[in-house]
Design an enzyme around this catalytic site. Structure first.
Site, mmCIF file in Angstrom:
data_model
loop_
_atom_site.group_PDB
_atom_site.id
_atom_site.type_symbol
_atom_site.label_atom_id
_atom_site.label_comp_id
_atom_site.label_asym_id
_atom_site.label_seq_id
_atom_site.Cartn_x
_atom_site.Cartn_y
_atom_site.Cartn_z
ATOM 1 N N HIS A 59 0.821 -1.222 0.000
ATOM 2 C CA HIS A 59 0.000 0.000 0.000
ATOM 3 C C HIS A 59 0.853 1.270 0.000
ATOM 4 O O HIS A 59 0.322 2.359 -0.206
ATOM 5 C CB HIS A 59 -0.998 -0.007 1.174
ATOM 6 C CG HIS A 59 -0.421 0.440 2.483
ATOM 7 N ND1 HIS A 59 0.019 -0.443 3.446
ATOM 8 C CD2 HIS A 59 -0.203 1.676 2.994
ATOM 9 C CE1 HIS A 59 0.470 0.236 4.491
ATOM 10 N NE2 HIS A 59 0.347 1.525 4.234
ATOM 11 N N ASP A 103 -0.390 -7.477 1.757
ATOM 12 C CA ASP A 103 0.192 -6.126 1.743
ATOM 13 C C ASP A 103 1.723 -6.195 1.785
ATOM 14 O O ASP A 103 2.351 -5.864 2.788
ATOM 15 C CB ASP A 103 -0.359 -5.325 2.925
ATOM 16 C CG ASP A 103 -0.072 -3.835 2.803
ATOM 17 O OD1 ASP A 103 0.440 -3.414 1.749
ATOM 18 O OD2 ASP A 103 -0.363 -3.099 3.773
ATOM 19 N N SER A 126 4.328 2.765 8.094
ATOM 20 C CA SER A 126 3.905 1.761 7.113
ATOM 21 C C SER A 126 5.071 1.144 6.370
ATOM 22 O O SER A 126 6.000 1.852 5.967
ATOM 23 C CB SER A 126 2.987 2.400 6.068
ATOM 24 O OG SER A 126 1.688 2.497 6.562
#
Length: 263
Positions: free
Chosen positions: A75, A120, A213
């Site tokens: 992502h 992911d 992230s």
């Protein structure tokens, strides 16, 4: 005797830059709260990289798994125009001997789904290998069969927001120790959003947040830090009483091995 001495030298080299064993030991208070985090010891998480755009803006983390490869979250939307910065601790300092590395190829997991956030994971092949040193080395990858039970105390690191209301991310690499949750426990917070391709950690007064992230969730196995999760998603307010959700690396290892072998 000389041969034995040579052997012992090679053994030392192996431990110096073997996976998951930092040359500079991390120091954890255990109460480290990355929202409510604490500064890491500089160089103590040598696989942590910063993904930056051409202006030097940090947008995601990642982990070195070898001299040539970085793992991050799908992502994050990494492109070959972005760069990988290794050996960094303080993003506000010009005095660090960082390595700015170009990306040759981006391998996003083809099963990644932006709606479910399943799979992911993205692999980045570096254009030139990272030079391993005291402050730059690889994390260990788990085997698909490895088990990291609920309650295991693990560590996440990153330059993400230390409060969701902050305008800027911290300059210094943050770390937080946090326990793994079972998926059943995690579903009490997140319901059916949690799949077996995810692992949860936290709800213990600490949380990953925006900017973390793609970075690592590592647990110790046989004395070496092993990549168990990739920072994926969580509460929009980075609530420290809600678990963060990470891509479960043991489930994604077959795909990782396939890409590494083919490239």
């Amino acid at each position: 005797m000389a041969f034995l001495w040579l052997l012992s030298c090679f053994a030392l080299l192996g431990t110096a830059f073997g996976c998951g064993v930092p040359a500079i030991q991390p120091v954890l208070s255990g109460l480290s709260r990355i929202v409510n985090g604490e500064d890491a010891v500089p160089g103590s998480w040598p696989w942590q990289v910063s993904l930056q755009d051409s202006t030097g803006f940090h947008f995601c983390g990642g982990s070195l798994i070898s001299e040539d490869w970085v793992v991050t979250a799908a992502h994050c939307g990494v492109r070959t125009t972005h760069q990988v910065v290794a050996g960094e601790f303080d993003q506000g300092s010009d005095a660090e001997s960082i390595q700015v590395l170009k990306i040759a190829k981006v391998f996003k997991n083809p099963k990644f789904n932006m709606f479910t956030i399943n799979n992911d994971i993205t692999l980045l092949k570096l254009a030139t290998p990272a030079r391993f040193s005291k402050t730059v080395s690889a994390v260990c990858l788990p085997q698909a069969t490895d088990d990291f039970p609920a309650g295991t105390l693990c560590v996440t690191t990153g330059w993400g927001l230390t409060k969701h209301t902050n305008a800027n991310t911290p300059d210094k690499l943050q770390q937080a120790a946090l326990p793994l949750l079972s998926n059943a426990e995690c579903k009490k917070f997140w319901g059916s959003k949690i799949t077996d391709l995810m692992v949860c950690a936290g709800a213990s007064g600490v949380s990953s947040c925006m900017g973390d992230s793609g970075g690592p969730l590592v647990c110790q196995k046989d004395g070496a830090w092993t990549l168990v999760g990739i920072v994926s998603w969580g509460s929009g307010t980075c609530s420290t009483s809600t678990p963060g959700v990470y891509a479960r690396v043991t489930k994604l290892i077959p795909w990782v091995q396939q890409i590494l072998q083919a490239n």
